[in-house]
Design a protein around this motif. Sequence first.
Motif, mmCIF file in Angstrom:
data_model
loop_
_atom_site.group_PDB
_atom_site.id
_atom_site.type_symbol
_atom_site.label_atom_id
_atom_site.label_comp_id
_atom_site.label_asym_id
_atom_site.label_seq_id
_atom_site.Cartn_x
_atom_site.Cartn_y
_atom_site.Cartn_z
ATOM 1 N N THR A 114 0.817 -1.216 0.000
ATOM 2 C CA THR A 114 0.000 0.000 0.000
ATOM 3 C C THR A 114 0.848 1.263 0.000
ATOM 4 O OG1 THR A 114 -0.136 0.008 2.403
ATOM 5 C CG2 THR A 114 -1.891 -1.142 1.210
ATOM 6 N N THR A 155 -1.617 -8.624 9.092
ATOM 7 C CA THR A 155 -2.216 -7.442 8.455
ATOM 8 C C THR A 155 -2.751 -6.490 9.517
ATOM 9 O OG1 THR A 155 -4.432 -8.358 8.303
ATOM 10 C CG2 THR A 155 -2.941 -8.777 6.429
ATOM 11 N N ALA A 170 -5.592 -5.141 9.583
ATOM 12 C CA ALA A 170 -6.959 -5.525 9.938
ATOM 13 C C ALA A 170 -6.939 -6.613 11.000
ATOM 14 C CB ALA A 170 -7.715 -6.002 8.695
ATOM 15 N N ASP A 171 -6.054 -7.595 10.829
ATOM 16 C CA ASP A 171 -5.958 -8.669 11.830
ATOM 17 C C ASP A 171 -5.417 -8.135 13.150
ATOM 18 O OD1 ASP A 171 -7.037 -10.521 10.136
ATOM 19 O OD2 ASP A 171 -5.112 -11.366 9.506
ATOM 20 N N SER A 184 -7.815 3.051 4.913
ATOM 21 C CA SER A 184 -9.169 2.580 4.637
ATOM 22 C C SER A 184 -9.240 1.092 4.950
ATOM 23 C CB SER A 184 -9.473 2.799 3.151
ATOM 24 O OG SER A 184 -8.599 1.994 2.377
ATOM 25 N N PRO A 185 -10.443 0.505 4.946
ATOM 26 C CA PRO A 185 -10.522 -0.946 5.156
ATOM 27 C C PRO A 185 -9.651 -1.726 4.168
ATOM 28 C CG PRO A 185 -12.705 0.018 5.296
ATOM 29 C CD PRO A 185 -11.773 1.127 4.868
ATOM 30 N N GLN A 186 -9.647 -1.278 2.906
ATOM 31 C CA GLN A 186 -8.828 -1.970 1.912
ATOM 32 C C GLN A 186 -7.356 -1.932 2.298
ATOM 33 O OE1 GLN A 186 -11.336 0.137 1.364
ATOM 34 N NE2 GLN A 186 -12.266 -0.076 -0.646
ATOM 35 N N VAL A 187 -6.905 -0.747 2.711
ATOM 36 C CA VAL A 187 -5.496 -0.592 3.083
ATOM 37 C C VAL A 187 -5.172 -1.467 4.291
ATOM 38 C CG1 VAL A 187 -3.853 1.063 4.079
ATOM 39 C CG2 VAL A 187 -5.164 1.669 2.030
ATOM 40 N N ARG A 188 -6.095 -1.569 5.234
ATOM 41 C CA ARG A 188 -5.839 -2.386 6.425
ATOM 42 C C ARG A 188 -5.849 -3.876 6.103
ATOM 43 N NH1 ARG A 188 -9.217 1.653 8.490
ATOM 44 N NH2 ARG A 188 -11.060 0.325 8.640
ATOM 45 N N ASN A 189 -6.624 -4.259 5.086
ATOM 46 C CA ASN A 189 -6.612 -5.669 4.676
ATOM 47 C C ASN A 189 -5.313 -6.036 3.979
ATOM 48 O OD1 ASN A 189 -9.143 -6.372 5.629
ATOM 49 N ND2 ASN A 189 -10.169 -5.675 3.752
ATOM 50 N N MET A 190 -4.696 -5.074 3.334
ATOM 51 C CA MET A 190 -3.476 -5.323 2.580
ATOM 52 C C MET A 190 -2.239 -5.066 3.435
ATOM 53 S SD MET A 190 -4.752 -3.168 -0.746
ATOM 54 C CE MET A 190 -3.334 -3.463 -1.787
ATOM 55 N N ILE A 243 -9.249 6.975 5.402
ATOM 56 C CA ILE A 243 -8.306 7.152 4.292
ATOM 57 C C ILE A 243 -7.084 7.997 4.676
ATOM 58 C CG2 ILE A 243 -7.983 7.931 1.897
ATOM 59 C CD1 ILE A 243 -10.918 7.290 1.363
ATOM 60 N N ARG A 295 -11.216 -10.898 1.154
ATOM 61 C CA ARG A 295 -11.042 -9.567 1.767
ATOM 62 C C ARG A 295 -10.959 -8.467 0.722
ATOM 63 N NH1 ARG A 295 -7.339 -9.364 7.010
ATOM 64 N NH2 ARG A 295 -8.633 -10.693 8.321
ATOM 65 N N PRO A 296 -11.622 -7.364 0.966
ATOM 66 C CA PRO A 296 -11.543 -6.254 0.009
ATOM 67 C C PRO A 296 -10.132 -5.658 -0.044
ATOM 68 C CG PRO A 296 -13.327 -5.922 1.604
ATOM 69 C CD PRO A 296 -12.495 -7.057 2.106
ATOM 70 N N VAL A 297 -9.626 -5.524 -1.242
ATOM 71 C CA VAL A 297 -8.323 -4.873 -1.429
ATOM 72 C C VAL A 297 -8.433 -3.891 -2.591
ATOM 73 C CG1 VAL A 297 -7.115 -6.950 -0.654
ATOM 74 C CG2 VAL A 297 -7.379 -6.530 -3.107
ATOM 75 N N ALA A 298 -7.475 -2.997 -2.655
ATOM 76 C CA ALA A 298 -7.403 -2.060 -3.780
ATOM 77 C C ALA A 298 -6.581 -2.720 -4.877
ATOM 78 C CB ALA A 298 -6.753 -0.756 -3.332
ATOM 79 N N ILE A 353 -3.323 -1.207 -6.615
ATOM 80 C CA ILE A 353 -2.002 -1.237 -5.979
ATOM 81 C C ILE A 353 -1.707 -2.637 -5.443
ATOM 82 C CG2 ILE A 353 -1.757 1.227 -5.487
ATOM 83 C CD1 ILE A 353 -2.771 0.596 -2.607
ATOM 84 N N HIS A 402 -18.479 2.150 8.248
ATOM 85 C CA HIS A 402 -17.057 1.843 8.411
ATOM 86 C C HIS A 402 -16.563 0.939 7.297
ATOM 87 C CE1 HIS A 402 -15.629 3.696 12.160
ATOM 88 N NE2 HIS A 402 -16.921 3.713 12.481
ATOM 89 N N SER A 408 -15.990 2.833 4.108
ATOM 90 C CA SER A 408 -15.321 4.133 4.245
ATOM 91 C C SER A 408 -14.124 4.289 3.317
ATOM 92 C CB SER A 408 -14.904 4.374 5.696
ATOM 93 O OG SER A 408 -13.978 3.379 6.101
ATOM 94 N N GLY A 409 -13.718 3.213 2.657
ATOM 95 C CA GLY A 409 -12.640 3.337 1.676
ATOM 96 C C GLY A 409 -13.143 3.385 0.249
ATOM 97 N N LEU A 457 -5.667 11.998 -2.116
ATOM 98 C CA LEU A 457 -5.282 12.053 -0.705
ATOM 99 C C LEU A 457 -5.261 13.495 -0.220
ATOM 100 C CD1 LEU A 457 -2.353 9.588 0.068
ATOM 101 C CD2 LEU A 457 -4.676 9.542 0.960
#
Lengths: 326, 999
Positions: free
Chosen positions: A36, A78, A80-81, A104-110, A234, B58-61, B64, B130, B133-134, B895
């Motif tokens: 990320t 991660t 998130a974990d 964001s949630p996505q960033v925390r999952n990655m 974010i 799991r949701p990821v972007a 990237i 929540h 939120s991304g 950002l």
Amino acid sequence: MLVLPELEVARPRSLEAALGALAVPPGEAAVLAGGTDLLPALKLGLRAPRLLVSLRALGELRAVREVDGALHVGAGVTLADLAADARVRAHAPAVADAAGLVGSPQVRNMGTLGGNLCLDTRCGYYDQTEFWRDALGNCLRTTPVECHVVPGGKNCVAAFSADTPPPLLALGAHVRLASEAGGERLVPLRAFYTADGIENTERRHDELVVGVVVPAEARRARTSYQKLRLRQAIDFPLLGVAAAAWLDGAGRVERLVLVVTALGAKPRFVGKLEELVGEPLDARRIARAAERARAQCHPLTNLATDTAWRRDMTGVLVRRALEAIA
Amino acid sequence: MGKLETLSLRVNGDAVTVAVRAGRTLLELLRYDLGLTGSKQGCDKGDCGACTVLVDGRPVASCITLALDCDGASVETVEGLARGSELHPLQAAYVAHGASQCGFCSPGVLMSAKALLDRNPRPTRDAIKHALSGNLCRCTGYTKILDAVEAAAAALSEPRAPAAPAPAGDDADPVAEPAVRPGNTSAAPPSAGLDPGAVGRARALAASDRELLVLGQRRGGVSAASHATGRTRYTDDYTFPGMLHAKIVRSPHAHARILGIDATAALALPGVHAVITGRDMPVRYGVIPWTPDEYPLALHEALYVGDAVAAVAAVDELTATRAARLVKVDYEILPAVLDPASALLPDAPKVNPAAKKGNVTKHVHLEFGDVEAALAASDVVVEGDYVFHGSTHVPIEPHCAIGMVEPNGVVTVISATQVPHYLHRELARVLGVRYDRVRVIQPPVGGAFGGKSEPFDLEFCVAKLAQRTGRPVKILYTREEVFYAHRGRHPMQMHYRLGAKKDGTLTGCDARTLLDGGAYASFGLVTAYYSGQLVAAPVRLAAYRFDSTRVYTNKPANGPKRGHGSVQPRFAFEVSLDKVACELGLDPIELRRRNLLRAGERTVNELRLPSTGFAECLDRVEAASGWRDKWRKLPYGRGVGVAGSFYISGTNYPIYPNDMPMSAVELRLDRSGRATVYAGVSEIGQGTDSMLALIVCEELGLEPESVRVVTGDTDLTPVDLGAYSSRVTLMAGNACLMACRKLGAAVRWAVAKRWECSPREIVLAGGFAMLRRDTRQLVEVAEAYRWAETDGGTLTAVGHYHAPKEGVHGSYRGGTIGASPTYSFTAHVVELAVDPETGVVSVGKIWVAHDCGRALNPVIVEGQMEGGAYMGFAEALFEEQAYRDDGLHLGPNLLDYRIPTTLDTPELHSLIVESIDPEGPYGAKEAGEGPLHPSIPAIANAIHDAVGVRLDALPFTPERVRAALRAHPAAWKGVEPRAAAGVERREGGTQEVSHARPA
């Protein structure tokens, strides 16, 4: 669309193989954990390694264990974990909170703990596209020109922007580093960070952060992490404040640690808190600690937000952190 | 191209093995290698969530995420959500609740929501916020998205409950066997075996006493299922064999002369096909025909940081990116003008060589009545300086265009534009080809908000490069380039004086405005007029004068953003009104009530108002918000504020002078029981395709799934001027209605002939033609169409729209600008909290009452109201298109330019008001832009109610709010607010003795 440059990817299956892949000259390889921070940096041309060493297959870095009362968290866990882990919540709740406030949630999952510990510093004059930085005339980070934040400055003062280190620092955590050449070493997190915004950690180029050890005594501490940001998701921190307090049975301070980040490249420990030892954490003492922090911390224009406001917010966040644990 | 590496993964359950270059992202793999274009590219670097997919649940972007890092992983995308042809409950709820508008963010949102429900089947609304939120959405204000996810969770927990509301008429009485009389056409299949449910619904519809049978009902849009399944194809979702990718070389200087361009190194790079410069298209263009002042690529001078100077086409994006860096441009740096005041200095450098008078794009001075006399005779005059910062649109879809030359020589440009017709004209002019040799195709646009409403560099470049190379050429902007293309809200410095009598009667208003135009005119001529013309309602002014000057500066051009030209003065005016109310000790709602313009009246600047529901808008927000229990009564730190506005429903005149129709629709009915609507309108998420389809259903008795809507293709559809100025429902809607009524008459006549009754007795509804007095007599509409086709030949009709020109505006110079066939009205009440310690303003709720004339589809109207309120709220508190003092954008990315997330956005309560306008189709007016306006002044006014300080400069950032509080020592100490602000509370009103100003 921004595209990634040409590069190679090593996908080691073991820690040993990963360390082997990293044993190349400085600048050639970069560690890819959640990606990320690294992938945007590659797209922006901030870094240009030949090789990415992916840690994706290294399940051994994803363990959370308790050893002799200390909490060992693998670098590959991660965010998130980390935020959801019951052992982390019990041992160091502010660390879990901080992980839950990243991006964001996505960033925390990655994103991973190791990645967050090694998150690059950030600066409004640097975290931009190659075109933008050229138009600016670049900065001392890439070319021998003046710093735009500190006129005449020769030292990069990009902001420390990771959320999990402040509470880990406040709790006296150690970071475990491994390399093919040097084996494993344990470094106090406090000694891990330097004031150089270009390379703000003591990690050698061939080393990998493999985990974090939170000492047993952390369990006794009350902790809080406060993050200043304009959006509730974010955003990177405009300020980060971690507080850890060890109180005696009567609620008097045995030890108090305050860490403030998103100032310069290195987290700042608020000084002169010894005067609170033996005192209760009441409103008056909290106000004094908040004023100490405000007086000692000087936010910079590395983040495009009013510095006077951020300075005042240092005091506010410290007060709120201490109120949360008093 | 580097060597390829192989990876194996599961994508939506299917095993896939594929070879990619190591630098391929998962998003590129999905979109461009596997053709799964549902996942979207929005921001380049993980800041927006449009690319969200699930990796191992799991949701990821994915933009990237390295494709190679997914070796062995299981990837789920929006394409895998539906089970066969059955929508996932999330998708069904998305459709039913109108959760998508442009649909571009929907796939990412749905994947985040899916992951949430997999882990937590009954999440709270807070947990949903929540989890999402991304995922940034720019259209909806999130309200309907959250509603949809809640509904889907409920549906999933009770699998038998449908996620979508039951269709109307389900509970109709069972009906007797229909008495079908055979017609005289032998081609018709037998009508036996009619679906009794459909018959029942149709008969119930015919028997209903509703004025309209289809319109006015709550339903999802016609494109909603495509959005929710990722099937909608936006411009970047198209690829063509042999397609090249191009990149634009941009100026790093705010103002520079181009001395020379050397493309040798770029052309030498393997894979590079062509480089073009300004010399290849030396023709000035501009969306307003009177101000053509830009070249597709700068010819002599680059006028801002980011101005286009050359373009490179290559085999892939990476090669084009590299080659663009190798193009050497020799610049002579020229002095730049970066603020509007210095643009007016006598010795100011000339910003745009095409400017006729110094650096002024347009100066407008108009006076109606004697303003000085009116102000002199006032009991109170409030005077203030107001600063509106710039903001930009941020559609989640970056601009994208593909150019190609067809075998017959026609130049085709596929583009994410709001104005295919104007683009068509300018392409022909610049390329020097005949109009009939150019075709513009506009796929559904992933958000626009005014940001795609004129031609841009990329559209000319892909066309020219396609001509040059003979191959299709695509340009997809980076997010950074979207910020440079801009055409966003003009920064304005406004000086306002507003006078009133003791009883609240407004006397006169004097406005002086300086508009920062940026480097090009864009729509600036119109903006200058709108900045004055569009504050003359909804309250009556006896005398009014405005003086507006738009100047050039060396920055990205400002243009039309949702609420073009009038959002800024609306802020100044509505805050002035609030100050007048304070001075007079009047409730600000009451002050507005005492000055209402009525339907049929004209404004002081002679705009005719055919209808107005503003009084009801005020009533509705007052009641819904509990205003009377809150205004001046909430504890320190909390407050409510009110503001109102009006806005045009289209402009009376086209951008280029002509007397041809402003909108036209061709309609074809077919013996299969289908209607096809051909219209030049542009679907940008505002729901125009649905509007057209529903009008056809209303008039011709069809169900929406039997209507095909073909829009946005200059080869296939009659001319429509575009999706701007909130014109489409009124203009294209009227055109569509005209076409429908022609064919409806033919169908009724054919049925009546066979049933030996009057055509007036025939009802077309729910898929059937029925006899009104005995609906047991019915026939499927397909059969009715066959009868009509038998009688009169192929069923086609054309409808068109001309705006009224007589008696609707003043005859003074400029009186046509700001004139509209009719106007919408809006009122907002905002409730918020101010943290006096941090200066953070937290908006809790916005009540939006909007007079849209008639809600043709309330779900879509509410969506527009919520989205507008959100966008205004966002620019009041979060957003600023800001530059360094050398003209470099402060942070052209998502950002640094912070658009609010689910967690930042207030509850939005939409209250529809219907005034049934005489000009609009079925009485409908606009809903897309009006509802934005009051957000900003209502927030300012609520901040004053909360903490007793006035903020007259936007945006209301925490540092600015806190500084204002510190400059107001009493308020700063947090003492009781009314006393702090010097206000005495007493029965029947308050009196203000001081106005704090921001430091």
